[in-house]
Scaffold this motif. Sequence first.
Motif: not given
Length: 410
Positions: A302-309, A345-347, A399-408
């Motif tokens: 398991l490889i993590l990149r960027g701070p999880p949110f 995890y990107t912006a 390879e999957a690209h999923l929406p980012g931060k949960d606005e709620t």
Amino acid sequence: MTFVERAYERRGGWAGAGRRIATGPHAPIVAGGAAALLAVAESIAHAGNTPSAGSTGTALYFVILPLLGLATTLPLALLWDQPAAAALVITGTVVLSLVAFQTMTVAALATQLLTAYRFGRGGPPAPAVCAAAPFPVLALAHPAGGETRVLTLLLASLAPAAVMAGIARRAHAEAAENRAARQVIAETLLENTARGERARIARELHDVVAHHISMVAVQAETARLATPGMPPAGAERLSAIGDTARAALTEMRRLLGVLRDDTAAADDTTAAAADRQPQPGLRELNELLDGSREVSKAATRLILRGPPFALDPGVELAAYRIVQEALTNARRHAPGAAVDVELDYTADALRLRIRDNGPGLSAAAPAGGHGLSGMRERAGAVGGELRAGPAADGGFLVEAHLPGKDETAA
């Protein structure tokens, strides 16, 4: 902003202000009072210009004509609440004014047209048409000339048109209501059909699939305990088969609870919802990878990149299921191959990369399978996208690209 845009904005503001004034609670009373004042002023002017035999006749005209002006305009205050009564009084006094005194005010003309439209829109169609019928007859038979003749001709042509416009507006509103009602009925039928289909699927899963999965768990456990002299590795594999079957049965029961949620009674639904566990997310990813290592006996990183949110729960579930399906495909079509699971995890997004070092496309994505299409559907359902194919340096890549931060999320 251009001049044309400013003009359209001003016109929209005026139209909105006009609608608010017209629909106000005191609008009919204000309109009736204003029309009455105009009618009285016109009537006095007409009385002053009317030839009569003596001062008594002139005084009589100064009384009668203003009273007729009031009678042709003041009932406008009743038009919204009692359109039939207002139309009867206004039409009768206008006809009396034309026949007996050969005069009519412009305010009476406007009031009569508004009454005809409102009566056609809110009253029965036949009486509304009859209320406008005397004016074409008067236009043909009226002997008067001058301004009164012009107003009579206008009334004869515009009053029937106003009535028909009101009737057409009411028919349009009724048609819109009927369309809305049909749409609600169609949506209700569709929802009921979907509930019935979910209930049928739930019964099939419970009666067939869940039964077979439970039999797999029981038979694996029986074989492990009842086979004498079984090597430890074989017993461990049978135990893993039983654990996997029981986990699949738990997932199946959770799915059955979701499918039955819309078809159960309210109290049963509440109890079932309390018993169901939350759907898995990325917090359970380590357990998923540990289980994959134990079953496949292959390296899984398991490889993590960027701070999880925090992500939307639906996005987390989609990510978990995509990783789960990709690991299953790797075990099935590239047994023993090492797998790297990368979460970036990107912006504004979560990027998933699941890559194995197996033989590549021919073995990892056989024709006729549904795993890749299911992963694409999961990604698309949450607004993402997924690509799968041979990796540039060998193996197979999802390879999957999923929406980012949960606005709620806080």
